[in-house]
Scaffold this motif. Structure first.
Motif, PDB file in Angstrom:
ATOM      1  N   VAL A   1       0.842  -1.208   0.000  1.00 52.58           N
ATOM      2  CA  VAL A   1       0.000   0.000   0.000  1.00 52.58           C
ATOM      3  C   VAL A   1       0.873   1.254   0.000  1.00 52.58           C
ATOM      4  O   VAL A   1       0.623   2.205  -0.752  1.00 52.58           O
ATOM      5  N   VAL A   2       1.910   1.256   0.862  1.00 54.34           N
ATOM      6  CA  VAL A   2       2.809   2.412   0.919  1.00 54.34           C
ATOM      7  C   VAL A   2       3.543   2.571  -0.410  1.00 54.34           C
ATOM      8  O   VAL A   2       3.745   3.682  -0.909  1.00 54.34           O
ATOM      9  N   PHE A   3       3.943   1.453  -1.016  1.00 55.21           N
ATOM     10  CA  PHE A   3       4.632   1.478  -2.303  1.00 55.21           C
ATOM     11  C   PHE A   3       3.757   2.119  -3.382  1.00 55.21           C
ATOM     12  O   PHE A   3       4.200   2.995  -4.137  1.00 55.21           O
ATOM     13  N   ILE A   4       2.485   1.693  -3.430  1.00 55.65           N
ATOM     14  CA  ILE A   4       1.553   2.241  -4.426  1.00 55.65           C
ATOM     15  C   ILE A   4       1.327   3.728  -4.198  1.00 55.65           C
ATOM     16  O   ILE A   4       1.370   4.551  -5.134  1.00 55.65           O
ATOM     17  N   LEU A   5       1.106   4.102  -2.934  1.00 49.28           N
ATOM     18  CA  LEU A   5       0.872   5.513  -2.627  1.00 49.28           C
ATOM     19  C   LEU A   5       2.109   6.348  -2.973  1.00 49.28           C
ATOM     20  O   LEU A   5       1.987   7.477  -3.485  1.00 49.28           O
ATOM     21  N   GLY A   6       3.284   5.801  -2.691  1.00 50.59           N
ATOM     22  CA  GLY A   6       4.523   6.520  -2.982  1.00 50.59           C
ATOM     23  C   GLY A   6       4.679   6.810  -4.460  1.00 50.59           C
ATOM     24  O   GLY A   6       4.980   7.951  -4.850  1.00 50.59           O
ATOM     25  N   TYR A   7       4.440   5.820  -5.299  1.00 49.28           N
ATOM     26  CA  TYR A   7       4.631   6.038  -6.734  1.00 49.28           C
ATOM     27  C   TYR A   7       3.457   6.770  -7.372  1.00 49.28           C
ATOM     28  O   TYR A   7       3.610   7.352  -8.454  1.00 49.28           O
ATOM     29  N   LEU A   8       2.304   6.781  -6.694  1.00 43.14           N
ATOM     30  CA  LEU A   8       1.244   7.704  -7.108  1.00 43.14           C
ATOM     31  C   LEU A   8       1.719   9.139  -6.909  1.00 43.14           C
ATOM     32  O   LEU A   8       1.442  10.024  -7.735  1.00 43.14           O
ATOM     33  N   GLY A   9       2.450   9.356  -5.787  1.00 43.32           N
ATOM     34  CA  GLY A   9       3.010  10.679  -5.522  1.00 43.32           C
ATOM     35  C   GLY A   9       4.040  11.066  -6.569  1.00 43.32           C
ATOM     36  O   GLY A   9       4.055  12.210  -7.062  1.00 43.32           O
ATOM     37  N   VAL A  10       4.906  10.108  -6.935  1.00 41.89           N
ATOM     38  CA  VAL A  10       5.921  10.376  -7.960  1.00 41.89           C
ATOM     39  C   VAL A  10       5.258  10.711  -9.292  1.00 41.89           C
ATOM     40  O   VAL A  10       5.643  11.674  -9.988  1.00 41.89           O
ATOM     41  N   ALA A  11       4.243   9.909  -9.667  1.00 39.61           N
ATOM     42  CA  ALA A  11       3.532  10.152 -10.922  1.00 39.61           C
ATOM     43  C   ALA A  11       2.859  11.518 -10.913  1.00 39.61           C
ATOM     44  O   ALA A  11       2.872  12.253 -11.920  1.00 39.61           O
ATOM     45  N   SER A  12       2.252  11.878  -9.767  1.00 38.09           N
ATOM     46  CA  SER A  12       1.580  13.179  -9.658  1.00 38.09           C
ATOM     47  C   SER A  12       2.570  14.324  -9.802  1.00 38.09           C
ATOM     48  O   SER A  12       2.287  15.340 -10.461  1.00 38.09           O
ATOM     49  N   ILE A  13       3.754  14.172  -9.204  1.00 39.47           N
ATOM     50  CA  ILE A  13       4.773  15.223  -9.290  1.00 39.47           C
ATOM     51  C   ILE A  13       5.311  15.336 -10.713  1.00 39.47           C
ATOM     52  O   ILE A  13       5.531  16.447 -11.229  1.00 39.47           O
ATOM     53  N   LEU A  14       5.523  14.196 -11.371  1.00 40.84           N
ATOM     54  CA  LEU A  14       5.988  14.229 -12.755  1.00 40.84           C
ATOM     55  C   LEU A  14       4.963  14.928 -13.657  1.00 40.84           C
ATOM     56  O   LEU A  14       5.318  15.734 -14.534  1.00 40.84           O
ATOM     57  N   TYR A  15       3.685  14.607 -13.426  1.00 42.96           N
ATOM     58  CA  TYR A  15       2.630  15.222 -14.240  1.00 42.96           C
ATOM     59  C   TYR A  15       2.545  16.723 -13.966  1.00 42.96           C
ATOM     60  O   TYR A  15       2.581  17.544 -14.897  1.00 42.96           O
ATOM     61  N   ALA A  16       2.453  17.081 -12.682  1.00 40.48           N
ATOM     62  CA  ALA A  16       2.304  18.502 -12.337  1.00 40.48           C
ATOM     63  C   ALA A  16       3.565  19.284 -12.683  1.00 40.48           C
ATOM     64  O   ALA A  16       3.488  20.399 -13.235  1.00 40.48           O
ATOM     65  N   GLY A  17       4.739  18.701 -12.357  1.00 41.48           N
ATOM     66  CA  GLY A  17       5.992  19.394 -12.649  1.00 41.48           C
ATOM     67  C   GLY A  17       6.219  19.555 -14.144  1.00 41.48           C
ATOM     68  O   GLY A  17       6.667  20.614 -14.614  1.00 41.48           O
ATOM     69  N   GLY A  18       5.903  18.493 -14.920  1.00 45.19           N
ATOM     70  CA  GLY A  18       6.037  18.578 -16.374  1.00 45.19           C
ATOM     71  C   GLY A  18       5.135  19.643 -16.949  1.00 45.19           C
ATOM     72  O   GLY A  18       5.528  20.394 -17.865  1.00 45.19           O
ATOM     73  N   LYS A  19       3.898  19.744 -16.422  1.00 43.96           N
ATOM     74  CA  LYS A  19       2.943  20.757 -16.908  1.00 43.96           C
ATOM     75  C   LYS A  19       3.445  22.163 -16.588  1.00 43.96           C
ATOM     76  O   LYS A  19       3.324  23.086 -17.395  1.00 43.96           O
ATOM     77  N   ILE A  20       4.030  22.344 -15.393  1.00 44.78           N
ATOM     78  CA  ILE A  20       4.573  23.645 -14.998  1.00 44.78           C
ATOM     79  C   ILE A  20       5.704  24.063 -15.935  1.00 44.78           C
ATOM     80  O   ILE A  20       5.806  25.214 -16.363  1.00 44.78           O
TER      81      ILE A  20
END
Length: 618
Positions: free
Chosen positions: A263-282
């Motif tokens: 569960v922690v692993f999934i949540l962690g890489y959801l965070g990474v994916a979210s940062i990549l998406y948001a950071g890439g958009k910025i």
């Protein structure tokens, strides 16, 4: 009826107290703790600094188009080498310090628990299974030392690293840092929800593990009885049932605990994916943060830190799972260490006579051996009254035999004399003085006790006899062996007094073990001697040998003989016939026979049984 100690739960509000005790044990090793903390701070500092160095390298060598940008590359290489050396030093220091801490905490816990076992009263061992104690001293101590040495530092490392990363992320980009901040309470909430269920099943598993250990112990000690009764299959079924219950509860705890990592692993890489998406958009939309455009190197820094952030979260989650398992161990071993000693000396007595571990032998008075029970009432914590308003006066040097049916109170009387138990009401006087006014060590140093089932320790015959008095010389050991008629059989052995007795004395016959046990009791030159059915389990020939020895060593001593065979007590000065805690008859052998009462019936019935056995054997 009192609950057996192994069935009592030490949990709830006591959990914090258990950890408080364990942490206090660890704090005794401040130098090792300091080394561990230095290693943790070094590692955290390196973990925080390396992504910043990587960001600088990406920005300087790849985003920068200056043709002179590679001029300082050698310096950067040296810095990276320094980082590698720093990691080597910090990890080496951490592993070394944690290993030392694990060994020392394990030693301290076992030492303290074992010292408590030496202090605990006879009643504790009466109602506590050996397997329960063995599990506390072995698996629980090992589990706790492991979690103290590695777990606490892992949590410290994880906590410091997460806090440091959050601070850097907030400084770099509060918007992207918010993604990490929002995921953190979700993970912590998940951990808290699962915690109670895991702990419940671990407690159950630990309790059953004690029963499994007890089964092993009983299986070893009772192997002959098992074979002779042909109950191997029944024992196997009972043991399988215990192991099955242990497996069921362990699997339930394991299955629930196994959800942490994924569960922690999934949540962690959801965070990474979210940062990549948001950071890439910025970056693509060229949104300025604090007046600055976000760069690829900055996005790399966020991804690196986010991965680093959730790595300690996973580590902390694992350690929390370990803590949940270890909490059951902490509660149970602390319950042993903090077990209240039922029979203790008063502060005034300790000041004069010292303790068992630090006796003031110079203050020990001599003893004549006069014993008096004055209105003594006694009941076990788990049963009814055994003695009520019991009175008895024994003169110094008198030999007293105690007979009666099972449960009449024979062993209770000698256990009270030895202060293995204390009267519920009334007083026991030795030489006219309440024995509570002198120390346990003083009393036990004046006592000799021979059990029905002799207990020998692994080692030589010489060592086993010398356990009675550790400063006894070889000549004194041989002299006392001759006194109890043990020298003859010892001399026939290949290694004489250096012969190994084996575990529990299994290399010797029961009669030979009893003679050694008898010698061990006599070498202390006790003024009070207790023989608790010491000849009931041996053959007639060995009994005659011991009887001849008894006649020699009882002279001048106050002695109590609990007799199964009445033929062994005919020469006693006084014979007490007990029935339900009451002396129904007393007198010499001839006096009691002439009364033709309880003793006469006991003697007559035993005489008939012995005659019938003789006819059958012939």
């Amino acid at each position: 009826m009192s609950k057996p100690l192994e069935d009592q739960e030490y949990s709830g509000e006591h959990s914090k107290g258990a950890w408080k005790k364990i942490i206090k044990t660890a704090l005794n090793h401040k130098k090792v703790l300091t080394a561990m903390f230095i290693a943790v701070f070094m590692t955290v500092a390196l973990n925080i600094s390396l992504p910043l160095l990587n960001k600088y390298s990406i920005s300087h060598y790849f985003e920068n188009t200056n043709p002179n940008r590679f001029d300082n590359v050698n310096i950067i290489i040296v810095v990276y080498i320094c980082f590698a050396i720093g990691y080597f030093v910090s990890i080496f220091l951490y592993v070394r310090a944690a290993g030392i801490m694990e060994a020392r905490v394990s030693y301290d816990l076992r030492k303290e628990a074992y010292e408590k076992l030496q202090k605990l009263s006879f009643s504790y061992f009466d109602r506590t299974a050996q397997g329960w104690i063995m599990a506390r001293m072995t698996s629980d101590a090992r589990t706790l030392s492991n979690i103290i040495s590695w777990g606490f530092v892992d949590i410290l490392w994880g906590g410091l690293l997460m806090i440091s990363i959050l601070i850097v992320l907030l400084i770099q980009n509060p918007l992207l840092a918010l993604i990490v901040i929002l995921l953190t309470p979700i993970m912590l909430g998940f951990t808290i929800v699962v915690r109670k269920k895991v702990l419940y099943y671990y407690r159950k598993a630990k309790k059953i593990n004690s029963e499994v250990t007890a089964s092993f112990n009983e299986g070893f000690l009772g192997s002959k009885a098992t074979k002779s009764l042909v109950i191997e299959d029944n024992n196997k079924l009972e043991f399988n049932e215990r192991v099955r219950n242990y497996r069921v509860h362990s699997l339930k705890a394991g299955k629930i605990g196994a959800t942490f990592g994924p569960v922690v692993f999934i949540l962690g890489y959801l965070g990474v994916a979210s940062i990549l998406y948001a950071g890439g958009k910025i970056i693509l939309d060229e949104v300025k943060i604090f007046g600055h455009l976000m760069t690829i190197s900055s996005l790399y820094l966020f991804v690196d830190y986010t991965i680093q952030f959730f790595d300690p979260v996973m580590q902390v989650s694992r350690v929390i799972g370990d803590f949940q398992q270890a909490q059951a161990s902490a509660e149970r071993i602390v319950s042993l260490i903090e077990q209240e000693v039922e029979i203790v000396d008063s502060p005034e007595v300790i000041e004069k006579y010292g303790t068992i571990f630090e006796p003031k032998i110079e203050n020990y008075e001599d003893i004549n051996g006069e014993i008096e029970f004055k209105d003594v009432t006694f009941k076990y914590s788990y049963g009814e009254e055994v003695l009520k308003d019991f009175n008895l006066h024994i003169k110094a040097g008198q030999s007293v035999a105690i007979v009666g049916h099972t449960g009449s109170g024979k062993s209770t009387i000698v256990n009270l004399i030895c202060r293995f138990y204390e009267p519920t009401k009334g007083n026991i006087l030795i030489d006219g003085k309440d024995y509570k006014e002198r120390s346990l060590g003083w009393l036990h140093s004046k006592l000799g006790y021979v059990l029905q089932s002799p207990q020998l320790f692994s080692g030589s015959i010489m060592e086993n006899i010398r356990y009675g008095r550790l400063d006894a010389t070889d000549e004194e050991v041989i002299e006392v062996a001759k006194l109890v008629n043990a020298h003859e059989f010892i001399s026939r052995l290949d290694d004489k007094y250096n012969s190994e007795v084996g575990e529990g004395g299994n290399k010797l016959s029961l009669g030979e073990r009893q003679l050694i046990s008898f010698a061990r009791a006599i070498i202390t030159n006790p003024r009070i001697l207790v023989l608790d059915e010491a000849t009931s389990s041996i053959d007639t020939k060995t009994e005659l040998v011991i009887q001849n020895a008894i006649g020699k060593v009882l002279k001048g001593r106050t002695s109590f003989v609990i007799a199964h065979r009445l033929s062994t007590i005919v020469n006693s000065d006084l014979i007490l016939v007990l029935d339900k805690g009451v002396v129904v008859e007393s007198g010499s052998h001839q006096e009691l026979l002439s009364k033709r009462g309880h003793y006469f019936e006991l003697y007559l019935n035993q005489f008939k049984r012995e005659k019938e056995d003789l006819l059958i054997n012939n």
